[in-house]
Design an enzyme around this catalytic site. Structure first.
Site, PDB file in Angstrom:
ATOM      1  N   HIS A  81      -6.793  16.606  10.123  1.00 48.93           N
ATOM      2  CA  HIS A  81      -6.575  15.763   8.948  1.00 48.93           C
ATOM      3  C   HIS A  81      -7.913  15.242   8.466  1.00 48.93           C
ATOM      4  O   HIS A  81      -8.708  14.725   9.246  1.00 48.93           O
ATOM      5  CB  HIS A  81      -5.661  14.580   9.277  1.00 48.93           C
ATOM      6  CG  HIS A  81      -5.442  13.697   8.086  1.00 48.93           C
ATOM      7  ND1 HIS A  81      -4.511  13.976   7.117  1.00 48.93           N
ATOM      8  CD2 HIS A  81      -6.082  12.576   7.676  1.00 48.93           C
ATOM      9  CE1 HIS A  81      -4.569  13.057   6.177  1.00 48.93           C
ATOM     10  NE2 HIS A  81      -5.514  12.198   6.486  1.00 48.93           N
ATOM     11  N   ASP A 160       6.206   5.171   4.917  1.00 52.80           N
ATOM     12  CA  ASP A 160       4.841   5.341   4.407  1.00 52.80           C
ATOM     13  C   ASP A 160       4.854   5.748   2.941  1.00 52.80           C
ATOM     14  O   ASP A 160       4.012   5.300   2.164  1.00 52.80           O
ATOM     15  CB  ASP A 160       4.072   6.379   5.227  1.00 52.80           C
ATOM     16  CG  ASP A 160       2.675   6.547   4.657  1.00 52.80           C
ATOM     17  OD1 ASP A 160       1.922   5.556   4.697  1.00 52.80           O
ATOM     18  OD2 ASP A 160       2.347   7.619   4.128  1.00 52.80           O
ATOM     19  N   ARG A 167       0.865   0.119  -2.097  1.00 50.41           N
ATOM     20  CA  ARG A 167      -0.541  -0.235  -1.829  1.00 50.41           C
ATOM     21  C   ARG A 167      -1.435   0.256  -2.950  1.00 50.41           C
ATOM     22  O   ARG A 167      -2.396  -0.408  -3.338  1.00 50.41           O
ATOM     23  CB  ARG A 167      -0.988   0.381  -0.501  1.00 50.41           C
ATOM     24  CG  ARG A 167      -0.404  -0.325   0.705  1.00 50.41           C
ATOM     25  CD  ARG A 167      -0.578   0.504   1.959  1.00 50.41           C
ATOM     26  NE  ARG A 167      -1.969   0.834   2.209  1.00 50.41           N
ATOM     27  CZ  ARG A 167      -2.395   1.974   2.773  1.00 50.41           C
ATOM     28  NH1 ARG A 167      -1.526   2.871   3.182  1.00 50.41           N
ATOM     29  NH2 ARG A 167      -3.661   2.191   2.955  1.00 50.41           N
ATOM     30  N   SER A 182      -0.797   4.730   8.298  1.00 56.52           N
ATOM     31  CA  SER A 182      -0.248   5.630   7.285  1.00 56.52           C
ATOM     32  C   SER A 182      -0.535   7.087   7.668  1.00 56.52           C
ATOM     33  O   SER A 182       0.369   7.938   7.705  1.00 56.52           O
ATOM     34  CB  SER A 182      -0.890   5.282   5.930  1.00 56.52           C
ATOM     35  OG  SER A 182      -0.705   6.304   4.999  1.00 56.52           O
ATOM     36  N   LYS A 186       2.368   9.958   9.808  1.00 56.81           N
ATOM     37  CA  LYS A 186       2.764  11.265   9.275  1.00 56.81           C
ATOM     38  C   LYS A 186       2.374  12.385  10.240  1.00 56.81           C
ATOM     39  O   LYS A 186       3.128  13.329  10.456  1.00 56.81           O
ATOM     40  CB  LYS A 186       2.110  11.489   7.902  1.00 56.81           C
ATOM     41  CG  LYS A 186       2.774  10.663   6.817  1.00 56.81           C
ATOM     42  CD  LYS A 186       2.050  10.752   5.495  1.00 56.81           C
ATOM     43  CE  LYS A 186       0.755   9.984   5.508  1.00 56.81           C
ATOM     44  NZ  LYS A 186       0.160   9.677   4.236  1.00 56.81           N
TER      45      LYS A 186
HETATM   46  N1  URA Z   1      -4.315   8.801   3.276  1.00 61.00           N
HETATM   47  C1  URA Z   1      -3.108   8.412   3.721  1.00 61.00           C
HETATM   48  O1  URA Z   1      -2.256   9.225   4.022  1.00 61.00           O
HETATM   49  N2  URA Z   1      -2.859   7.085   3.823  1.00 61.00           N
HETATM   50  C2  URA Z   1      -3.782   6.146   3.497  1.00 61.00           C
HETATM   51  O2  URA Z   1      -3.495   4.974   3.630  1.00 61.00           O
HETATM   52  C3  URA Z   1      -5.033   6.569   3.041  1.00 61.00           C
HETATM   53  C4  URA Z   1      -5.283   7.919   2.946  1.00 61.00           C
END
Ligand code: URA
Length: 422
Positions: A81, A160, A167, A182, A186
């Protein structure tokens, strides 16, 4: 009462596990007003969270939806990621490369927002490519090809999805506990056994300083481990774009060059560095990914992955109607190509979106003919702006002119891989 929870955090207190479970669950079910969650998110941004609070918050976000079961995939699973950058097309060559070396890469990706690009937008520049797969299709493709890149389904960490949208419009994105929970909710829900994080640092990244990036990386590595996911983080430079292409189709073309054994040196070197980390976590450290780039195995897996998702790997990529080449007005050295400025220029040309529902242009973007440290003569091409809408050129030209600096000498550049945390 929700207001009591907001008051605890507003006054710098610590939320209990029960409070966190209740808040996240009730918000996901639509039982909490958006303004109340917005107030809590702001209190978290200002007051922070303890390690226990972040762990519980992440747990509650995972529990808000399904956790994918990849136990039917016969290869070791490992994912990557990136926290997002400019010209960051690394997922495109990396996913098939690591699969070609024997792992399975369950890559659930996102779309671009603001000046950073999104992997799904890039892949959709390939004619026919489908980024929406069902869980069953995703798992079947991992079994057959070893590589799949698609959008996360609605059932994956739904808390999320709601909270990120909130947000985004309430100035509460830049909180380390909220970003870490967040991203990790995932990735953990996606079911991968191991994860390599590419935490970007610099003008084109969320985290502008190495200290903040290290804190984010450390928080995410701990969260991964606490949930049984072997996790390593690299801190990598995002002060200048990765590679020469910034946009959607132009980045796919550059990724294909890398898979063909060529491509810009920085893209190749970061792809290999991340591949080595992923293979080590998957127990495959004796495999050299450079061989799989050289001998065409990574390219074969890319073509199989694109076909499996409905795309045509041989179809020509969309070309922009307008291209404007900007040339150096003096002799010298390229002293800076600022990632943020180039990212915003590509976005203005149509490669990115302002609102989640906006379409993006597949062909718009910026192609850099010179990188920091390259010598130039007056009249040499520096960069090229591409768009389908000539009305977008003046604003992008002004942004790019500020981002690219030619001077007598170039400052020393930070290393591409700045640090490693495990
Ligand atoms: N990417 C995400 O998935 N969440 C965040 O809060 C910031 C970047």
């Amino acid at each position: 009462m929700f207001a009591d929870v907001i008051r605890v955090k507003r006054d710098g207190g610590v939320l209990s596990a029960e409070q966190i479970d209740w808040v996240v669950g009730a918000y996901t079910r639509g039982e909490v007003a958006e303004e109340q969650m917005a107030a809590l998110a702001m209190a978290i941004l200002l007051r922070g969270m303890t390690a226990d609070e972040v762990a519980r918050w992440t747990h509650a976000m995972i529990a808000s939806g399904q956790r994918l079961d990849l136990s039917g995939v016969p290869r070791p699973t490992v994912d990557k990621h990136s926290t997002g950058g400019v010209g960051d097309k690394i997922t495109l060559p990396l996913t098939p490369l690591v699969a070609a070396c024997g792992a399975a890469v369950p890559q659930l990706s996102g779309r671009g927002l603001g000046h950073t690009g999104g992997t799904l937008d890039k892949l959709e520049a390939i004619p026919g490519f489908r980024t929406g797969l069902s869980n069953a299709q995703f798992v079947a493709q991992l079994r057959q090809v070893g590589a799949a890149i698609c959008a996360a389904g609605e059932e994956l960490a739904p808390a999320d999805r709601k909270l990120y949208a909130l947000r985004d419009v309430t100035g509460t994105v830049e909180s380390i506990p909220l970003i870490a929970s967040s991203i990790m909710s995932k990735k953990i829900a996606e079911g991968t056994a191991a994860l390599v994080l590419d935490v970007k640092v610099g003008s084109g990244a969320f985290m502008k300083s190495a200290d903040r990036a290290s804190e984010l990386a450390r928080t995410m590595v701990e969260l991964g481990k606490a949930h049984g996911v072997r996790t390593v983080a690299l801190l990598t430079d995002m002060s200048t774009p990765l590679g020469r292409a910034v946009g959607n189709a132009v980045e796919v073309a550059e990724a294909v060059e890398v898979l063909a054994g060529g491509g810009p040196e920085d893209v190749v070197s970061l792809t290999l560095a991340l591949a080595r980390e992923m293979l080590a976590l998957a127990g495959l450290s004796d495999v050299d990914p450079a061989d799989a780039l050289r001998d065409g195995r990574a390219m074969d897996t890319w073509r199989a992955m694109v076909r499996a998702q409905g795309g045509d790997p041989d179809a020509p990529l969309p070309q922009a109607a307008e291209a404007e080449v900007v040339r150096a007005d003096r002799d010298g050295v390229v002293a800076a190509v600022d990632a943020y400025g180039i990212g915003v220029a590509a976005w203005r040309l149509g490669a990115g979106r302002t609102r989640k529902e906006d379409p993006v242009s597949a062909s718009a973007g910026v192609v850099l003919h010179r990188k920091p440290g390259d010598p130039v003569r007056a009249g040499d091409p520096l960069y090229e702006l591409r768009t389908d809408d000539p009305g977008r050129l003046p604003a992008a030209l002004a942004l790019a002119a500020e981002a690219v600096v030619v001077a007598d000498a170039a400052p020393a550049r930070p290393p591409l891989v700045m640090d490693r945390l495990d």
